[in-house]
Design a protein around this motif. Structure first.
Motif, PDB file in Angstrom:
ATOM      1  N   ASP A   6       1.086   9.383   2.236  1.00 35.31           N
ATOM      2  CA  ASP A   6       0.710   8.114   2.865  1.00 35.31           C
ATOM      3  C   ASP A   6       0.651   8.300   4.373  1.00 35.31           C
ATOM      4  O   ASP A   6       1.586   7.952   5.093  1.00 35.31           O
ATOM      5  N   THR A  26      -3.329   8.356   0.798  1.00 41.99           N
ATOM      6  CA  THR A  26      -3.631   6.959   1.097  1.00 41.99           C
ATOM      7  C   THR A  26      -3.539   6.762   2.606  1.00 41.99           C
ATOM      8  O   THR A  26      -2.701   7.372   3.269  1.00 41.99           O
ATOM      9  N   LEU A  31      -2.079   3.209   9.852  1.00 40.07           N
ATOM     10  CA  LEU A  31      -1.892   4.666   9.885  1.00 40.07           C
ATOM     11  C   LEU A  31      -3.028   5.339  10.656  1.00 40.07           C
ATOM     12  O   LEU A  31      -2.799   6.329  11.363  1.00 40.07           O
ATOM     13  N   LYS A  87     -10.051   0.840  -0.626  1.00 41.50           N
ATOM     14  CA  LYS A  87      -8.796   0.074  -0.633  1.00 41.50           C
ATOM     15  C   LYS A  87      -9.102  -1.348  -0.164  1.00 41.50           C
ATOM     16  O   LYS A  87      -9.651  -1.554   0.926  1.00 41.50           O
ATOM     17  N   PHE A 133       4.126  -2.735  -2.553  1.00 42.10           N
ATOM     18  CA  PHE A 133       4.784  -2.207  -1.343  1.00 42.10           C
ATOM     19  C   PHE A 133       6.291  -2.313  -1.514  1.00 42.10           C
ATOM     20  O   PHE A 133       6.904  -3.295  -1.097  1.00 42.10           O
ATOM     21  N   ARG A 136       8.756  -2.708   1.672  1.00 42.99           N
ATOM     22  CA  ARG A 136       8.687  -4.025   2.332  1.00 42.99           C
ATOM     23  C   ARG A 136       9.333  -5.101   1.472  1.00 42.99           C
ATOM     24  O   ARG A 136       9.891  -6.071   1.986  1.00 42.99           O
ATOM     25  N   ALA A 167       3.794   2.134  -3.253  1.00 42.70           N
ATOM     26  CA  ALA A 167       3.562   2.372  -1.826  1.00 42.70           C
ATOM     27  C   ALA A 167       4.735   1.838  -1.014  1.00 42.70           C
ATOM     28  O   ALA A 167       5.657   1.230  -1.562  1.00 42.70           O
ATOM     29  N   SER A 168       4.662   2.080   0.298  1.00 43.19           N
ATOM     30  CA  SER A 168       5.755   1.671   1.194  1.00 43.19           C
ATOM     31  C   SER A 168       7.060   2.338   0.757  1.00 43.19           C
ATOM     32  O   SER A 168       8.113   1.717   0.714  1.00 43.19           O
ATOM     33  N   ARG A 170      10.163   4.686   1.291  1.00 43.36           N
ATOM     34  CA  ARG A 170      10.929   4.941   2.515  1.00 43.36           C
ATOM     35  C   ARG A 170      11.837   6.170   2.426  1.00 43.36           C
ATOM     36  O   ARG A 170      12.330   6.639   3.449  1.00 43.36           O
ATOM     37  N   THR A 187       2.936   7.073  -3.359  1.00 42.75           N
ATOM     38  CA  THR A 187       2.366   7.544  -2.104  1.00 42.75           C
ATOM     39  C   THR A 187       3.465   7.503  -1.062  1.00 42.75           C
ATOM     40  O   THR A 187       4.090   6.471  -0.839  1.00 42.75           O
TER      41      THR A 187
HETATM   42  O1  G3P Z   1       0.590   2.449   1.679  1.00 45.17           O
HETATM   43  C1  G3P Z   1       1.178   1.319   2.258  1.00 45.17           C
HETATM   44  C2  G3P Z   1       2.253   1.750   3.152  1.00 45.17           C
HETATM   45  O2  G3P Z   1       1.725   2.562   4.151  1.00 45.17           O
HETATM   46  C3  G3P Z   1       3.073   0.702   3.797  1.00 45.17           C
HETATM   47  O3  G3P Z   1       4.215   1.355   4.194  1.00 45.17           O
HETATM   48  O4  G3P Z   1       6.227   1.752   5.479  1.00 45.17           O
HETATM   49  O5  G3P Z   1       4.348   0.384   6.447  1.00 45.17           O
HETATM   50  O6  G3P Z   1       5.768  -0.533   4.624  1.00 45.17           O
HETATM   51  P1  G3P Z   1       5.192   0.693   5.251  1.00 45.17           P
END
Ligand code: G3P
Length: 217
Positions: A6, A26, A31, A87, A133, A136, A167-168, A170, A187
Motif C-alpha cells: 500500500d 494499491t 499516497l 479504485k 479500512f 481507521r 486496507a489501512s 498498521r 494491502t
Molecule cells: O489503502 C487504504 C489505506 O492506504 C489507508 O491507510 O493508514 O491511511 O488509514 P491509512
C-alpha cells in the motif's frame, strides 16, 4: 491470502517485490501526493512504472465524484495497463460507476468501506475488490478485523465473488488477524510486511547456530 503493498513509493515497491511474495499494489491520492507526483502526465507515468515493476493488480484511484467523471477517468486509467484496477469511492455515484465498469469488463476496487452494508452494495455492483479500512476503524474505537470476518461470512453465505482486500493495515498482527478472519488480500505498508519476519527467539536461535557453527568450521 494475497499480499499487496500500500504505497506509491517505488523503492518500497521494489523492496517488497524483491521478496518474491508481492501480488499487487494499491495507491490512493494521499499516497501519490506523499511521493510529490504532480500533474496528470506524471501520475499516469507513475502508474505505468508501477505496472511494469509488479506483475499483479495495481489499484489506481479516481478523483471524480460524479458518474460521468468517474467513468471517464476510469477508462483512461484502465487504458494505461491491463493490470490496472480502477479504485472507486463508496458513494452513490461510485456504485453506479462500478456497475458500469463491471458490465464493461474493467476491474474495480471499492474503497473507503467501513460497514458490512457498504460491502454488500459493492459486491452487488460487481466490484472485483472491496477495501475495508481496518486501521481507521480501530482508531474510531471499533474492531476493524471483526468487520473483515463479518464481510467474509456474508460473502460466503451469499456466494459473492468480490474479494475482501483488507486496507489501512498498521502492523504485522493486523495481517495475521486478517488472514484468520478470511481476507482474500491484505494491502500493507512495507514495515508491516517486514514485521512478519521478526521474532526475538529467531534472532537468538540464529546467533546460537552461527556461534556453534564456528566449532566445526
Ligand atoms: O489503502 C487504504 C489505506 O492506504 C489507508 O491507510 O493508514 O491511511 O488509514 P491509512
Amino acid at each position: 491470502m494475497k499480499f499487496f503493498i500500500d504505497t506509491a513509493n517505488l523503492a518500497q515497491i521494489k523492496e517488497a517485490n524483491d521478496l518474491g511474495i508481492l501480488d499487487g499494489v494499491t495507491t490512493n491520492p494521499s499516497l501519490m501526493a506523499k511521493e510529490g507526483i504532480k500533474g496528470t502526465e506524471a501520475v499516469m507515468q507513475h502508474y505505468k512504472t508501477i505496472c511494469e515493476m509488479v506483475n499483479g493488480d495495481i489499484s489506481a484511484e479516481v478523483i471524480s465524484t460524479d458518474f460521468d467523471g468517474i467513468v471517464a477517468e476510469g477508462k483512461i486509467l484502465a487504458a494505461i495497463h491491463p493490470n490496472i484496477v480502477v479504485k472507486v469511492p463508496m458513494i452513490k455515484e461510485g456504485i453506479k460507476a462500478i456497475k458500469w465498469f463491471t458490465d464493461n469488463g474493467i476491474k474495480t476496487n471499492c474503497t473507503l468501506i467501513f460497514s458490512a452494508g457498504q460491502a454488500i452494495l459493492a459486491a452487488k455492483a460487481g466490484a472485483t475488490y472491496v477495501s475495508p479500512f481496518i486501521g481507521r476503524i480501530d482508531d474510531s474505537g471499533w474492531d476493524g478485523v471483526e468487520l473483515i470476518a463479518q464481510i467474509a461470512n456474508i460473502y460466503a453465505i451469499q456466494g459473492f465473488k468480490t474479494e475482501i482486500l483488507a486496507a489501512s493495515i498498521r502492523n504485522a498482527l493486523h495481517i495475521v488477524k486478517c488472514a484468520e478472519a478470511g481476507a482474500d488480500v491484505c494491502t500493507c505498508p512495507l514495515d508491516s510486511i517486514l514485521g512478519l519476519l521478526k521474532h526475538p527467539l529467531t534472532d537468538i536461535g540464529l546467533a546460537k547456530f552461527l556461534e556453534d557453527a564456528k566449532k566445526f568450521a
